[in-house]
Design an enzyme around this catalytic site. Sequence first.
Site, PDB file in Angstrom:
ATOM      1  N   CYS A 150       0.812  -1.219   0.000  1.00  0.00           N
ATOM      2  CA  CYS A 150       0.000   0.000   0.000  1.00  0.00           C
ATOM      3  C   CYS A 150       0.844   1.268   0.000  1.00  0.00           C
ATOM      4  O   CYS A 150       0.288   2.370   0.004  1.00  0.00           O
ATOM      5  CB  CYS A 150      -0.954   0.002   1.187  1.00  0.00           C
ATOM      6  SG  CYS A 150      -0.125  -0.026   2.773  1.00  0.00           S
ATOM      7  N   CYS A 160      -3.065  -1.747   9.115  1.00  0.00           N
ATOM      8  CA  CYS A 160      -2.409  -0.456   9.331  1.00  0.00           C
ATOM      9  C   CYS A 160      -1.921  -0.349  10.778  1.00  0.00           C
ATOM     10  O   CYS A 160      -0.839   0.191  11.031  1.00  0.00           O
ATOM     11  CB  CYS A 160      -3.357   0.692   9.025  1.00  0.00           C
ATOM     12  SG  CYS A 160      -4.248   0.516   7.454  1.00  0.00           S
ATOM     13  N   CYS A 194      -2.019   5.908   4.982  1.00  0.00           N
ATOM     14  CA  CYS A 194      -3.451   6.193   5.030  1.00  0.00           C
ATOM     15  C   CYS A 194      -3.849   6.786   6.386  1.00  0.00           C
ATOM     16  O   CYS A 194      -3.066   6.772   7.338  1.00  0.00           O
ATOM     17  CB  CYS A 194      -4.225   4.908   4.768  1.00  0.00           C
ATOM     18  SG  CYS A 194      -4.134   3.748   6.122  1.00  0.00           S
TER      19      CYS A 194
HETATM   20 FE1  FES Z   1      -1.675   0.203   4.263  1.00  0.00          FE
HETATM   21 FE2  FES Z   1      -3.209   1.777   5.754  1.00  0.00          FE
HETATM   22  S1  FES Z   1      -3.678   0.944   3.795  1.00  0.00           S
HETATM   23  S2  FES Z   1      -1.154   1.245   6.073  1.00  0.00           S
END
Ligand code: FES
Length: 106
Positions: free
Chosen positions: A15, A84, A40
């Site tokens: 991500c 996360c 995010c």
């Molecule tokens: Fe990967 Fe939040 S989507 S850290």
Amino acid sequence: MDNPDGYAEVGSSDCGVTMAMYLRVKDGRIEDIRYKTYGCCAAIASSSIATDMVKGKTIDEAQALTKADIVKELGGLPEQKVHCSLMVEDAIKAAIADYKSKDGIY
Ligand code: FES
């Protein structure tokens, strides 16, 4: 933070998150902890609340923090965002491991 006692950087290519964790340790307690998170909103919120949770704790107490504790303190996260908070757990544990390696504990 200049000259932290413990430092770690973790990330995920899945991500694109990057997270740096800085520790100041005094008398076996986390006197200060700072983070830089590029990711995010769940990663930033998890970083913020987790650093509040471990500040003032002993190293052992901080090392025991889990993603479940972070998610609970946040009041929950959507299932697809739970990873996360795991990133924050990993960053704190890696910074503690760095501190211990410098302090000759390992
Ligand atoms: Fe990967 Fe939040 S989507 S850290």
